[in-house]
Scaffold this motif. Sequence first.
Motif, PDB file in Angstrom:
ATOM      1  N   LEU A 114     -22.568  31.848 -24.407  1.00  0.00           N
ATOM      2  CA  LEU A 114     -22.907  32.528 -25.655  1.00  0.00           C
ATOM      3  C   LEU A 114     -21.829  32.332 -26.704  1.00  0.00           C
ATOM      4  CD1 LEU A 114     -25.141  34.471 -26.756  1.00  0.00           C
ATOM      5  CD2 LEU A 114     -23.584  36.342 -26.216  1.00  0.00           C
ATOM      6  N   LEU A 115     -20.580  32.180 -26.282  1.00  0.00           N
ATOM      7  CA  LEU A 115     -19.474  32.009 -27.216  1.00  0.00           C
ATOM      8  C   LEU A 115     -19.137  30.544 -27.467  1.00  0.00           C
ATOM      9  CD1 LEU A 115     -17.102  34.871 -26.017  1.00  0.00           C
ATOM     10  CD2 LEU A 115     -18.897  34.926 -27.750  1.00  0.00           C
ATOM     11  N   GLY A 116     -19.878  29.622 -26.871  1.00  0.00           N
ATOM     12  CA  GLY A 116     -19.705  28.207 -27.151  1.00  0.00           C
ATOM     13  C   GLY A 116     -18.573  27.532 -26.404  1.00  0.00           C
ATOM     14  N   ILE A 117     -17.784  28.283 -25.626  1.00  0.00           N
ATOM     15  CA  ILE A 117     -16.606  27.704 -24.977  1.00  0.00           C
ATOM     16  C   ILE A 117     -17.019  26.690 -23.909  1.00  0.00           C
ATOM     17  CG2 ILE A 117     -14.456  28.216 -23.805  1.00  0.00           C
ATOM     18  CD1 ILE A 117     -14.740  29.387 -26.631  1.00  0.00           C
ATOM     19  N   TRP A 159     -13.049  31.027 -33.364  1.00  0.00           N
ATOM     20  CA  TRP A 159     -12.132  32.057 -33.864  1.00  0.00           C
ATOM     21  C   TRP A 159     -12.029  32.013 -35.384  1.00  0.00           C
ATOM     22  CZ3 TRP A 159      -9.193  36.149 -32.360  1.00  0.00           C
ATOM     23  CH2 TRP A 159      -8.133  36.512 -33.193  1.00  0.00           C
ATOM     24  N   ALA A 160     -11.852  30.811 -35.925  1.00  0.00           N
ATOM     25  CA  ALA A 160     -11.703  30.677 -37.374  1.00  0.00           C
ATOM     26  C   ALA A 160     -12.958  31.142 -38.112  1.00  0.00           C
ATOM     27  CB  ALA A 160     -11.381  29.221 -37.726  1.00  0.00           C
ATOM     28  N   VAL A 161     -14.125  30.774 -37.597  1.00  0.00           N
ATOM     29  CA  VAL A 161     -15.382  31.168 -38.246  1.00  0.00           C
ATOM     30  C   VAL A 161     -15.591  32.676 -38.125  1.00  0.00           C
ATOM     31  CG1 VAL A 161     -17.890  30.924 -38.189  1.00  0.00           C
ATOM     32  CG2 VAL A 161     -16.431  28.908 -37.913  1.00  0.00           C
ATOM     33  N   ALA A 162     -15.340  33.225 -36.945  1.00  0.00           N
ATOM     34  CA  ALA A 162     -15.559  34.655 -36.734  1.00  0.00           C
ATOM     35  C   ALA A 162     -14.618  35.513 -37.572  1.00  0.00           C
ATOM     36  CB  ALA A 162     -15.390  34.991 -35.252  1.00  0.00           C
ATOM     37  N   PHE A 168     -13.225  41.562 -37.076  1.00  0.00           N
ATOM     38  CA  PHE A 168     -13.545  40.832 -35.857  1.00  0.00           C
ATOM     39  C   PHE A 168     -14.810  41.442 -35.260  1.00  0.00           C
ATOM     40  CE2 PHE A 168     -12.746  39.193 -31.527  1.00  0.00           C
ATOM     41  CZ  PHE A 168     -12.452  37.886 -31.850  1.00  0.00           C
ATOM     42  N   ALA A 169     -15.923  41.348 -35.983  1.00  0.00           N
ATOM     43  CA  ALA A 169     -17.172  41.985 -35.582  1.00  0.00           C
ATOM     44  C   ALA A 169     -17.805  41.238 -34.415  1.00  0.00           C
ATOM     45  CB  ALA A 169     -18.138  42.025 -36.760  1.00  0.00           C
ATOM     46  N   VAL A 174     -20.563  36.421 -31.911  1.00  0.00           N
ATOM     47  CA  VAL A 174     -21.686  35.861 -31.150  1.00  0.00           C
ATOM     48  C   VAL A 174     -22.412  34.792 -31.957  1.00  0.00           C
ATOM     49  CG1 VAL A 174     -23.946  36.396 -30.176  1.00  0.00           C
ATOM     50  CG2 VAL A 174     -22.010  37.890 -29.698  1.00  0.00           C
ATOM     51  N   LEU A 175     -22.701  35.087 -33.212  1.00  0.00           N
ATOM     52  CA  LEU A 175     -23.418  34.125 -34.043  1.00  0.00           C
ATOM     53  C   LEU A 175     -22.608  32.842 -34.235  1.00  0.00           C
ATOM     54  CD1 LEU A 175     -24.986  36.458 -36.748  1.00  0.00           C
ATOM     55  CD2 LEU A 175     -26.125  35.380 -34.807  1.00  0.00           C
ATOM     56  N   ALA A 176     -21.303  32.990 -34.431  1.00  0.00           N
ATOM     57  CA  ALA A 176     -20.451  31.813 -34.560  1.00  0.00           C
ATOM     58  C   ALA A 176     -20.444  31.009 -33.273  1.00  0.00           C
ATOM     59  CB  ALA A 176     -19.024  32.234 -34.927  1.00  0.00           C
ATOM     60  N   GLY A 177     -20.340  31.683 -32.142  1.00  0.00           N
ATOM     61  CA  GLY A 177     -20.341  30.992 -30.862  1.00  0.00           C
ATOM     62  C   GLY A 177     -21.641  30.273 -30.586  1.00  0.00           C
TER      63      GLY A 177
END
Length: 359
Positions: A114-117, A159-162, A168-169, A174-177
């Motif tokens: 979900l976080l893209g990692i 991190w940069a996008v969020a 730090f919502a 989640v949406l960034a990931g």
Amino acid sequence: MAFTPVRRKAADPEASQTRTLPAGPPAAVLGVALLAALTAAVAWGSTAVPPAEVWSVVWRRLSGEPARPGTNDLIVWQLRVPRALLAALVGAGLGLVGTAVQALVRNPLADPYLLGISNGASLGAVAAIVLGLGAGGTLGLGLSGAAFAGALATFALVWAVARRGGGFAPLRLVLAGVAIGQFLSGFTSYLVLRAGDEQQTHSVLFWLMGSLSGADWELLAVPAVAVPLAGLWLQARARGLNALLMGDETAAGVGIDVTRLRRELFAVTSVLTGVLVAVSGAIGFVALMVPHACRPVVGGDHRRLLPVSALFGALLLVVVDIVCRTAMDTQELPVGVVTALLGAPALLYLLDRRPGSGS
């Protein structure tokens, strides 16, 4: 779908333990079961080794005795023990990551994907295979190094996008990931199509579905350090994780620096995910399913949930790897295939048993 604090009594993980067990008994049962599963994982295979011989070989090696002539010593110590231990470490790490990420974003459907990692780590590994950046390549990263580099790069980007605009919502994270993860997944698919030959394509797809076949003692070193350290760090912040589930205002009211805790959680879970994907490929469903399976037993208090999730995750992946190695005579099944086939029905059953539950 989020953990919704309707009433404090229901939302507080420490306040709703009437039908759950303390962590001790489940942890003891899981520990014994894990030890038995590890023994079976080393004993079973194309060449069967009696359990007594397994422990004899392990004891001799741990005692510093030289290897004895014959194949059992090689099979047990050099091939099967590292693989069984890697399965346990990766499973424990995925259990920890799933539990922490679900608290981080207050979403019971959350996992590292979900976080893209995981997508970033997969892209790094596929690039190493297809573009020749692995061992002996231009950068000499190696498959694991490339996967870890991809995970860290994705962590920095998400991190940069969020963090754009301050704060730090969880929803923004989640949406960034999801957005970045889908972009990286598309680029990974493009690289798969560029694979130069059938063997290369097979290697890429097998790695993307998860595999523990490359396990050796050297590969064990990093996860053997990273998983216990991450587990201890998360356990030390179990009360903070509990507070996050009650909402940011409530958590701040009991003295939790919510922004700092989320930032640290995101960093630790991202690094641990990168380590796990780097050594085992992308194994789905374990991080999502394990916390759901453990909460009905020990409740939502992370002081209990984290250690039990780690033990159950370790047991689950050791058993899955046994199935992957022994289910077919001619070839090995990817780990991710079996976790999906087992995990999806199991998760649906758990959700059906707890209708209206947010956890």
